[in-house]
Design a protein around this motif. Structure first.
Motif, mmCIF file in Angstrom:
data_model
loop_
_atom_site.group_PDB
_atom_site.id
_atom_site.type_symbol
_atom_site.label_atom_id
_atom_site.label_comp_id
_atom_site.label_asym_id
_atom_site.label_seq_id
_atom_site.Cartn_x
_atom_site.Cartn_y
_atom_site.Cartn_z
ATOM 1 N N GLU A 97 0.818 -1.201 0.000
ATOM 2 C CA GLU A 97 0.000 0.000 0.000
ATOM 3 C C GLU A 97 0.857 1.258 0.000
ATOM 4 O O GLU A 97 1.986 1.266 0.492
ATOM 5 C CB GLU A 97 -0.913 0.017 1.230
ATOM 6 C CG GLU A 97 -2.003 -1.025 1.200
ATOM 7 C CD GLU A 97 -2.987 -0.825 2.330
ATOM 8 O OE1 GLU A 97 -4.131 -0.428 2.053
ATOM 9 O OE2 GLU A 97 -2.615 -1.075 3.488
ATOM 10 N N MET A 98 0.277 2.337 -0.486
ATOM 11 C CA MET A 98 0.987 3.618 -0.505
ATOM 12 C C MET A 98 1.300 4.086 0.917
ATOM 13 O O MET A 98 2.335 4.721 1.158
ATOM 14 C CB MET A 98 0.166 4.667 -1.247
ATOM 15 C CG MET A 98 0.079 4.443 -2.745
ATOM 16 S SD MET A 98 1.701 4.337 -3.547
ATOM 17 C CE MET A 98 2.326 5.991 -3.250
ATOM 18 N N GLU A 99 0.426 3.769 1.859
ATOM 19 C CA GLU A 99 0.703 4.126 3.258
ATOM 20 C C GLU A 99 1.984 3.444 3.735
ATOM 21 O O GLU A 99 2.821 4.059 4.390
ATOM 22 C CB GLU A 99 -0.467 3.712 4.146
ATOM 23 C CG GLU A 99 -0.242 4.010 5.624
ATOM 24 C CD GLU A 99 -1.398 3.561 6.496
ATOM 25 O OE1 GLU A 99 -1.310 3.750 7.720
ATOM 26 O OE2 GLU A 99 -2.385 3.018 5.955
ATOM 27 N N ASP A 100 2.125 2.167 3.389
ATOM 28 C CA ASP A 100 3.303 1.420 3.830
ATOM 29 C C ASP A 100 4.575 1.922 3.159
ATOM 30 O O ASP A 100 5.615 2.098 3.808
ATOM 31 C CB ASP A 100 3.121 -0.075 3.533
ATOM 32 C CG ASP A 100 2.089 -0.729 4.448
ATOM 33 O OD1 ASP A 100 1.804 -0.156 5.521
ATOM 34 O OD2 ASP A 100 1.581 -1.800 4.085
ATOM 35 N N VAL A 101 4.532 2.136 1.856
ATOM 36 C CA VAL A 101 5.743 2.571 1.167
ATOM 37 C C VAL A 101 6.143 3.972 1.612
ATOM 38 O O VAL A 101 7.344 4.295 1.711
ATOM 39 C CB VAL A 101 5.576 2.501 -0.368
ATOM 40 C CG1 VAL A 101 4.655 3.592 -0.891
ATOM 41 C CG2 VAL A 101 6.939 2.609 -1.056
ATOM 42 N N THR A 102 5.166 4.821 1.910
ATOM 43 C CA THR A 102 5.492 6.168 2.385
ATOM 44 C C THR A 102 6.186 6.102 3.741
ATOM 45 O O THR A 102 7.168 6.811 3.990
ATOM 46 C CB THR A 102 4.224 7.029 2.480
ATOM 47 O OG1 THR A 102 3.593 7.065 1.191
ATOM 48 C CG2 THR A 102 4.556 8.449 2.895
ATOM 49 N N ARG A 103 5.695 5.232 4.627
ATOM 50 C CA ARG A 103 6.361 5.035 5.918
ATOM 51 C C ARG A 103 7.790 4.523 5.722
ATOM 52 O O ARG A 103 8.729 5.001 6.351
ATOM 53 C CB ARG A 103 5.580 4.025 6.772
ATOM 54 C CG ARG A 103 4.257 4.525 7.335
ATOM 55 C CD ARG A 103 3.513 3.352 7.969
ATOM 56 N NE ARG A 103 2.233 3.749 8.515
ATOM 57 C CZ ARG A 103 2.015 4.072 9.781
ATOM 58 N NH1 ARG A 103 3.025 4.047 10.628
ATOM 59 N NH2 ARG A 103 0.819 4.414 10.203
ATOM 60 N N ASP A 104 7.921 3.533 4.847
ATOM 61 C CA ASP A 104 9.247 2.938 4.627
ATOM 62 C C ASP A 104 10.227 3.976 4.084
ATOM 63 O O ASP A 104 11.389 4.032 4.522
ATOM 64 C CB ASP A 104 9.134 1.757 3.666
ATOM 65 C CG ASP A 104 8.429 0.567 4.298
ATOM 66 O OD1 ASP A 104 8.286 0.543 5.533
ATOM 67 O OD2 ASP A 104 7.995 -0.336 3.545
ATOM 68 N N LEU A 105 9.784 4.761 3.126
ATOM 69 C CA LEU A 105 10.659 5.791 2.566
ATOM 70 C C LEU A 105 11.045 6.825 3.617
ATOM 71 O O LEU A 105 12.211 7.232 3.715
ATOM 72 C CB LEU A 105 9.971 6.484 1.393
ATOM 73 C CG LEU A 105 10.220 5.905 0.010
ATOM 74 C CD1 LEU A 105 9.391 6.658 -1.023
ATOM 75 C CD2 LEU A 105 11.693 5.961 -0.358
ATOM 76 N N ASN A 106 10.071 7.234 4.417
ATOM 77 C CA ASN A 106 10.336 8.245 5.434
ATOM 78 C C ASN A 106 11.372 7.745 6.431
ATOM 79 O O ASN A 106 12.343 8.444 6.749
ATOM 80 C CB ASN A 106 9.034 8.609 6.155
ATOM 81 C CG ASN A 106 9.235 9.704 7.186
ATOM 82 O OD1 ASN A 106 9.755 10.768 6.878
ATOM 83 N ND2 ASN A 106 8.828 9.450 8.416
ATOM 84 N N PHE A 107 11.199 6.522 6.931
ATOM 85 C CA PHE A 107 12.154 5.974 7.887
ATOM 86 C C PHE A 107 13.529 5.781 7.248
ATOM 87 O O PHE A 107 14.559 6.023 7.881
ATOM 88 C CB PHE A 107 11.644 4.653 8.457
ATOM 89 C CG PHE A 107 10.621 4.811 9.537
ATOM 90 C CD1 PHE A 107 10.956 5.382 10.760
ATOM 91 C CD2 PHE A 107 9.312 4.407 9.344
ATOM 92 C CE1 PHE A 107 10.012 5.544 11.757
ATOM 93 C CE2 PHE A 107 8.357 4.564 10.323
ATOM 94 C CZ PHE A 107 8.704 5.135 11.550
ATOM 95 N N ALA A 108 13.545 5.340 5.997
ATOM 96 C CA ALA A 108 14.823 5.110 5.319
ATOM 97 C C ALA A 108 15.599 6.410 5.157
ATOM 98 O O ALA A 108 16.816 6.461 5.397
ATOM 99 C CB ALA A 108 14.592 4.460 3.962
ATOM 100 N N LEU A 109 14.921 7.458 4.764
ATOM 101 C CA LEU A 109 15.599 8.743 4.569
ATOM 102 C C LEU A 109 16.039 9.334 5.901
ATOM 103 O O LEU A 109 17.120 9.941 5.997
ATOM 104 C CB LEU A 109 14.671 9.708 3.828
ATOM 105 C CG LEU A 109 14.327 9.291 2.392
ATOM 106 C CD1 LEU A 109 13.235 10.185 1.816
ATOM 107 C CD2 LEU A 109 15.557 9.330 1.501
ATOM 108 N N GLU A 110 15.244 9.142 6.953
ATOM 109 C CA GLU A 110 15.656 9.610 8.278
ATOM 110 C C GLU A 110 16.879 8.841 8.768
ATOM 111 O O GLU A 110 17.809 9.424 9.336
ATOM 112 C CB GLU A 110 14.505 9.447 9.270
ATOM 113 C CG GLU A 110 13.409 10.491 9.131
ATOM 114 C CD GLU A 110 12.357 10.360 10.224
ATOM 115 O OE1 GLU A 110 12.417 9.384 11.006
ATOM 116 O OE2 GLU A 110 11.479 11.239 10.295
ATOM 117 N N ASP A 111 16.888 7.531 8.567
ATOM 118 C CA ASP A 111 18.031 6.721 9.003
ATOM 119 C C ASP A 111 19.295 7.100 8.246
ATOM 120 O O ASP A 111 20.396 7.074 8.796
ATOM 121 C CB ASP A 111 17.735 5.235 8.810
ATOM 122 C CG ASP A 111 16.753 4.701 9.851
ATOM 123 O OD1 ASP A 111 16.526 5.400 10.855
ATOM 124 O OD2 ASP A 111 16.216 3.598 9.640
#
Length: 637
Positions: A304-318
């Motif tokens: 889902e777009m909700e999941d990929v948006t979360r994943d991208l956000n965490f990845a960029l923060e990390d």
């Protein structure tokens, strides 16, 4: 005495020139040899010559009779060590060299990462590649990979100030410093860190590449059972195992997305444990498994777009906060359909690789241009009976073969959870029985997993789920008691749901002879509790199949969704979704799943039109007498 390179290997002068050694500041008299040439800095001028420093601890005199020019304090020259007197004093002479190669000498004993545990307290030299740079409130932590593992190297400047700002991720470096025990592993307290380039970097990189290829090679194992259908997937699984091992060794994190059901958990938990063990074996940082791997359940049968948006956000923060590379996304029991492609396109903006292991009916033309690896039985003319859990248990064994006995019961749990009647199910059940599980125990584990993950929602429930599945669990009695409790609660809640819902089930007979049962699960079933609409529809469907013994289709619908189940009817739900998208104007239809089990979404105001059009297609479907005698349909949507 060691050679001037700080290793046991001497260096040969380049053709037509010479080697001039440049000592690191921490080098001592043990790091120099009579007759070798060094870069020196003048630290004092006297009537009879100049005093020079080769490092903080190595200095001596160049007598004026051995000087070829005039020098002032701070000037640099090339000298040759002529003599080391009994009192330790050193005498040098200036040499005139026009062509030479400078070679840095790090202070310490050359060491491999996997040998550092035996060198704690010693000064060591490690050459490798930087795979992560993390700035803490104190030192800068450089994670450095050599051919044997990865070690954190702590370099100090002022508190919170980036040390060695010229060094970036993927640079080839030489690190010297003291090996110390930290966080259950070893850390190098950096004295000197130098970025290599040219031939020196190329030589180290070539060694690392060879070592990486060797270490990424999967374990040579035999499948748990003999199954010709499964053998078609073996090489695909080996390629994924290689990719995962290589990803870990290169310091790239993995975000593991899996369908939040029994088969998805049977796929993801063994693989999580295997990867964590592999990380722990190759990283000297005790926290590395936690930082490099995240297991994340997905409720929908697609990304889902909700999941990929979360994943991208965490990845960029990390990447910003912890200096990590952007991750690989590993999709398990999910990710094979066109519904996943919008999310994949988002990842592609950041060059994030995606690996998929799934057994849902795939859309390879849609997804494969956007992913790195794709394992799916349908790509080899097989089907959902080879569950993702079965595949991932073998994948986990290729990564951590010592897990084999611990995972012996898991394929049977996966098969029962997803209602597989593959030819190998009796063999998987026999393997589980060897570990003390009868079929009732395995079904209870599947129900307990389903019940627990329902209430965990978006949480992975790390310890709880591993205890339920009895993988990486140190207490069999705790596992048994936990499964009994959760399975009993699941059975109680299912019975309560069916008592409320069954009176509201509507029935009709389709033109092809199949029974069609429909229920509004939004208004005629308990909401926000267990079982969820998909599970509720499945339980009603099973009851009707058992009651009639005939081909049955069941639809559980809400305001903007429908869950579909079928026995004995040759449906093609992915194809229906494609057709409804074109045929129902303004319907907003999307969805997918298996051929005969799936879910669709639509615009709330178009529910009647979408379901009526869907039922028309189902009425034209062919009755399958072979399927009609079986209830072996997956329940993972």
């Amino acid at each position: 005495m060691s050679s001037p390179t700080g290793t046991d290997d001497g260096a040969e002068a380049p053709e037509g020139g010479a080697i001039v050694y440049d000592l690191a500041s921490g080098c001592t008299a043990d790091d120099v040899d009579v007759g070798s040439r060094y870069r020196a800095t003048v630290n004092g001028v006297v009537d009879y010559g100049v005093f020079v420093d080769l490092s903080d601890a190595v200095s001596g005199l160049v007598h004026d009779s051995n000087l070829q020019g005039s020098y002032e304090e701070g000037d640099q020259l090339v000298v040759e060590l002529g003599e080391v007197r009994s009192d330790g004093d050193m005498s040098f002479e200036e040499v005139d060299v026009t062509e030479f190669e400078t070679e840095h000498v790090a202070h310490g004993t050359a060491a491999d990462v996997d040998g550092l545990a035996d060198a704690t307290g010693d000064t060591v030299v490690v050459e490798g590649q930087v795979v992560q740079i993390k700035q803490t409130g104190g030192p800068t932590i450089f994670q450095v990979r050599d051919g044997t593992g990865v070690v954190p190297c702590a370099a100090f400047e002022e508190a919170g100030v980036r040390a060695h700002p010229d060094v970036e991720i993927d640079d080839i470096v030489r690190v010297s410093g003291r090996a110390e025990e930290r966080n259950g592993g070893v850390q190098v307290e950096v004295d000197a860190l130098t970025r290599l380039d040219g031939e020196a970097a190329d030589a180290v990189e070539a060694t690392l590449d060879d070592a990486l290829e060797a270490a990424a090679e999967p374990a040579d194992i035999e499948p748990l059972v003999e199954w010709p259908a499964f053998e078609k997937l073996w090489e695909d699984l080996r390629e994924v195992a290689t990719e995962l091992r290589k990803t870990v060794l290169e310091g790239r994190p993995i975000r593991m997305r899996h369908h939040a059901d029994g088969d998805g958990l049977c796929a993801s938990v063994p693989l999580q444990v295997a990867l964590e063990r592999f990380i722990a074996d190759h990283y000297e940082d005790g926290d590395a498994p936690q930082h490099l791997l995240k297991r994340l359940p997905s409720k929908a049968p697609y990304y889902e777009m909700e999941d990929v948006t979360r994943d991208l956000n965490f990845a960029l923060e990390d990447r910003t906060r912890h200096g990590q590379k952007l991750p690989m996304v590993l999709m398990l029991d999910n990710g094979s359909t066109e519904e996943d492609t919008p999310a994949y396109r988002n990842l592609r903006h950041y060059d994030i690789p995606v690996v998929v292991v799934d057994h849902h009916h795939p859309d390879p033309e849609a997804v494969e241009p956007l992913i790195t690896e794709h394992v799916n039985p349908y790509l080899h003319d097989e089907d959902y009976r080879i569950t993702t859990g079965m595949m991932c248990v073998e994948l986990a064994r290729m990564i951590a073969p010592d897990l084999s006995e611990e995972l012996q019961h898991v394929p049977a749990v996966a098969g029962l959870s997803d209602r597989s009647e593959g030819e190998a199910m009796p063999d998987y059940l026999a393997l589980a029985e060897e570990q003390g599980y009868d079929e009732g125990d395995l079904r209870d584990i599947g129900e307990a997993l389903d019940y627990a993950t329902h209430w965990l929602r978006y949480s992975s429930g790390e310890q709880l789920i591993t205890d339920v599945l009895n993988v990486d669990c140190d207490d069999r009695q705790r596992h048994t008691e936990l499964v009994d409790q959760l399975a009993q609660k699941a059975e109680r809640d299912v019975d309560q749901q069916l008592d409320a819902a069954m009176e509201h089930v509507e029935h009709e007979r389709l033109d092809n002879g199949a029974h069609l049962y429909q229920i509004d699960v939004e208004n005629h079933a308990y909401r926000f509790t267990y079982p969820a609409p998909g599970k509720t529809t499945g339980e009603i469907h099973d009851a009707k199949v058992a009651e009639t013994g005939d081909p049955v289709i069941t639809i559980g619908y809400g305001p903007d969704f429908a869950v579909l189940r079928s026995d004995g009817v040759r449906l093609d739900i992915p194809q229906y979704v494609t057709e409804l998208t074109e045929e129902v104007d303004g319907g907003g239809v999307s969805g997918g799943g298996h051929l005969v089990v799936g879910s669709i979404k639509f615009v709330k105001g178009m529910r009647g039109e979408v379901i009526d059009a869907l039922v028309e297609k189902m009425a034209d479907a062919e009755i399958d007498e072979e399927l009609a005698s079986s209830t072996a349909l997956p329940d993972d949507v």
